[in-house]
Design an enzyme around this catalytic site. Sequence first.
Site, PDB file in Angstrom:
ATOM      1  N   CYS A 167      45.916  46.966  49.826  1.00 34.43           N
ATOM      2  CA  CYS A 167      46.153  48.365  49.461  1.00 34.43           C
ATOM      3  C   CYS A 167      46.478  48.212  47.890  1.00 34.43           C
ATOM      4  O   CYS A 167      47.378  47.205  47.597  1.00 34.43           O
ATOM      5  CB  CYS A 167      47.332  48.902  50.271  1.00 34.43           C
ATOM      6  N   ARG A 186      41.626  45.781  46.148  1.00 34.12           N
ATOM      7  CA  ARG A 186      42.743  45.368  47.046  1.00 34.12           C
ATOM      8  C   ARG A 186      42.433  46.026  48.424  1.00 34.12           C
ATOM      9  O   ARG A 186      43.092  45.989  49.467  1.00 34.12           O
ATOM     10  CB  ARG A 186      44.019  45.982  46.321  1.00 34.12           C
ATOM     11  N   TRP A 220      43.619  49.883  52.344  1.00 30.87           N
ATOM     12  CA  TRP A 220      43.054  48.683  53.543  1.00 30.87           C
ATOM     13  C   TRP A 220      43.737  49.336  54.863  1.00 30.87           C
ATOM     14  O   TRP A 220      44.721  48.990  54.793  1.00 30.87           O
ATOM     15  CB  TRP A 220      43.045  47.529  52.865  1.00 30.87           C
ATOM     16  N   ASN A 224      52.542  49.965  50.922  1.00 29.19           N
ATOM     17  CA  ASN A 224      51.366  48.617  51.120  1.00 29.19           C
ATOM     18  C   ASN A 224      52.235  47.953  52.190  1.00 29.19           C
ATOM     19  O   ASN A 224      53.499  47.454  51.917  1.00 29.19           O
ATOM     20  CB  ASN A 224      51.168  47.988  49.664  1.00 29.19           C
ATOM     21  N   GLY A 225      51.843  47.486  53.317  1.00 31.77           N
ATOM     22  CA  GLY A 225      52.258  46.633  54.060  1.00 31.77           C
ATOM     23  C   GLY A 225      52.361  47.260  55.534  1.00 31.77           C
ATOM     24  O   GLY A 225      51.580  47.967  55.843  1.00 31.77           O
ATOM     25  N   GLU A 274      32.352  26.713  53.036  1.00 32.32           N
ATOM     26  CA  GLU A 274      32.626  27.609  51.959  1.00 32.32           C
ATOM     27  C   GLU A 274      31.320  28.321  51.857  1.00 32.32           C
ATOM     28  O   GLU A 274      31.331  29.628  51.662  1.00 32.32           O
ATOM     29  CB  GLU A 274      33.082  27.058  50.724  1.00 32.32           C
ATOM     30  N   LYS A 282      30.945  32.495  52.347  1.00 33.93           N
ATOM     31  CA  LYS A 282      30.598  33.456  51.288  1.00 33.93           C
ATOM     32  C   LYS A 282      29.172  34.273  51.777  1.00 33.93           C
ATOM     33  O   LYS A 282      29.415  35.445  51.650  1.00 33.93           O
ATOM     34  CB  LYS A 282      30.009  32.683  50.121  1.00 33.93           C
ATOM     35  N   GLU A 329      30.445  36.971  54.282  1.00 25.63           N
ATOM     36  CA  GLU A 329      31.516  37.834  53.958  1.00 25.63           C
ATOM     37  C   GLU A 329      30.732  39.008  53.227  1.00 25.63           C
ATOM     38  O   GLU A 329      31.334  40.250  53.261  1.00 25.63           O
ATOM     39  CB  GLU A 329      32.797  37.353  53.553  1.00 25.63           C
ATOM     40  N   HIS A 378      25.792  17.914  68.718  1.00 20.07           N
ATOM     41  CA  HIS A 378      26.817  18.250  69.919  1.00 20.07           C
ATOM     42  C   HIS A 378      26.830  19.708  70.204  1.00 20.07           C
ATOM     43  O   HIS A 378      27.428  20.147  70.882  1.00 20.07           O
ATOM     44  CB  HIS A 378      28.184  17.691  69.638  1.00 20.07           C
ATOM     45  N   LYS A 438      41.064  41.968  48.922  1.00 21.00           N
ATOM     46  CA  LYS A 438      41.166  40.669  47.904  1.00 21.00           C
ATOM     47  C   LYS A 438      42.449  39.830  48.457  1.00 21.00           C
ATOM     48  O   LYS A 438      42.254  38.695  48.548  1.00 21.00           O
ATOM     49  CB  LYS A 438      41.314  41.028  46.412  1.00 21.00           C
TER      50      LYS A 438
HETATM   51  O1  M6R Z   1      44.606  34.860  47.824  1.00 23.04           O
HETATM   52  P1  M6R Z   1      44.219  33.777  48.714  1.00 23.04           P
HETATM   53  O2  M6R Z   1      43.661  32.463  48.206  1.00 23.04           O
HETATM   54  O3  M6R Z   1      45.499  33.206  49.539  1.00 23.04           O
HETATM   55  O4  M6R Z   1      43.402  34.304  50.007  1.00 23.04           O
HETATM   56  C1  M6R Z   1      43.166  33.594  51.084  1.00 23.04           C
HETATM   57  C2  M6R Z   1      41.852  34.400  51.683  1.00 23.04           C
HETATM   58  O5  M6R Z   1      42.075  35.500  52.076  1.00 23.04           O
HETATM   59  C3  M6R Z   1      40.510  34.400  50.677  1.00 23.04           C
HETATM   60  O6  M6R Z   1      40.263  33.124  50.492  1.00 23.04           O
HETATM   61  C4  M6R Z   1      39.490  34.922  51.547  1.00 23.04           C
HETATM   62  O7  M6R Z   1      39.028  34.168  52.489  1.00 23.04           O
HETATM   63  C5  M6R Z   1      38.439  35.407  50.404  1.00 23.04           C
HETATM   64  N1  M6R Z   1      37.758  36.670  50.355  1.00 23.04           N
HETATM   65  C6  M6R Z   1      37.018  34.303  50.484  1.00 23.04           C
HETATM   66  O8  M6R Z   1      36.064  34.585  49.547  1.00 23.04           O
END
Ligand code: M6R
Length: 612
Positions: free
Chosen positions: A2, A27, A73, A99-100, A485, A489, A492, A508, A607
């Site tokens: 948010c 956000r 969000w 926010n929260g 990773e 990517k 997401e 396995h 984010k």
């Molecule tokens: O701000 P942070 O690095 O703590 O965030 C952690 C994850 O939320 C963040 O890396 C998330 O997995 C990303 N969307 C990955 O691309």
Amino acid sequence: MCGIVGYIGHRNAYDIVIKGLKLLEYRGYDSAGITLLDNKTYLYKKKGKVSDLEESIKDLPKGGTLGMGHTRWATHGEPNDTNAHPHQSQNGKFIVVHNGIIENYADLKKTLLEKDYSFKSETDTEVFANLLEYFYLQGNMSAEETVRMALSRVVGAYGLVILCADEQDKIITARKGSPLVIGIGQGEYFVASDATPIVEYTKSVIYLNDDDVAVISRDGLQLKTIKSSQSIQPHIQEVDLNIGELDKGGYDHFMLKEIHEQPRSIADTFRGRILPDCSDISLGGLHEVWPKINNARRIIIVACGTSWHAGLVGEYLFEEYARIPVEVEYGSEFRYRNPIIYPDDVVIAISQSGETADTLAAIRIAKAQGALVLGICNVVGSSIPRETHAGVYTHAGPEIGVASTKAFTAQVTILTMMALKLASNRGTISQDKYRMAIKELTIIPEKIERALGSNEYIQYVSEKLKDSTNSIYLGRGYLYPVALEGALKLKEISYIHAEGYPAAEMKHGPIALIDEQMPVVVVATKDSSYEKIVSNIQEVKARKGIIIAIVTEGDTIIKNMAQYVIEVPETAEFLSPILSVIPLQLLSYYIAVMRGSNVDQPRNLAKSVTVE
Ligand code: M6R
């Protein structure tokens, strides 16, 4: 999670708030809303993007020099017009953006229902707005006193901006667990979830601390706490962020810009931290704590998502070079499993945003149990650097794309420097090897530049893969976290199901999934596991999987086995994650674009995840 913007001053509040919301849209982006006080209250909200809100109110009044907005969000209640913020109390006395999460909202709501309050939305925020009004109408209290009293009944996390219809010259804002920054201009103030919407107008900011309540008018600002009406002295700082860093710089998406920025962002990460003759590394933020790190019994890395993957690379680095045992933990698991932490453990929290709730909670547990807690963060002044004993900033510059790219390579760069320096301090690396490793690190930006040169070929490969529904990513050793990773990517931003595995684990179980429809992305640059991973590729080939291999320039062996081969320059094994992740970032980007996804704002994500 948010975005919040507030403004009080002499300019048109709408223009500032709407512009700020667009900058904070990364956000959260499922709905947006705005309130303007201009003798009366104007409240507009809309499901969808900030631009949908803008369009829906283009012919409506938008005057006034005091206002606030929110881009959401969703936590409580689905994204729709009604659940969008701001929320107004039943009789319109209070208007709130939040926010929260207010954890005891159900109990508060029950009490308010008994007092004949009714609710339009399913949100915890509307409950809080009504709680404010209930207290306000009870007694002879100002809006500020009401806010402080209501907050003393609230359990949970919040960044709040509150307007009171009876006090049209004030903004009240409060923080616990969710960041808020106040920008100080000439006779004007800005409030936001982070500094991005503020820096165009002023660089002087106050980061609110937990339990702070600020009452802002055009004439000044008073800082208090929830518990005490005593004014406290705010700590005013200069924010180091330029407005130029907040646009796409000619790229179609922030993500693509951020991928291409990596030669520079990595150089920024090590700039000033490596002696010109490559003889030593100096990490200013750790100067005073090296003695404790040098003698650590164990290193525990806590993080989430991409930062957790960087942490896994850290495990390989610290164990190989500094010979200290490492555990890598998800913040969300660590915080709830009563972990064993010794006073001579060193805990490293990694976070781009510095605001991830689960990572923050893990830090608090580690601190409470006496460990030295360090932070590796990108956002200067965020909560994690403020709550850790010491740490290092990544200096990668603002990362706006929800899919983390340059933050990952910057985090791995810091971990590499820390591991090498620690190894040098402990004598577990020879000085010759130490110097050579540092030298190799300094030429990584040029090599990334070369890796980015595969852009066109990666688009060609993406075209072939874009209609897949599943995929497997494999890597060994330092390249196993890279496989994880790459898979993250892809899923997401393209919504293709992707799984990352250590290549040898495939046999396995996951090998059962492989047929002629299954793309298998293998990160197989020349390193100590090379022969082993070649065998794993054979296993995939025997089952007719579609092999996409990331290989070292000039590799001929894998070229004869894989359908698609993407080359990266040769480098030392410990630096291979920084280089080999680049093609995987580009691959996921182009596949997502070809599938029509909103790359910078993928569905359901935000984010920074400031809720648990
Ligand atoms: O701000 P942070 O690095 O703590 O965030 C952690 C994850 O939320 C963040 O890396 C998330 O997995 C990303 N969307 C990955 O691309």
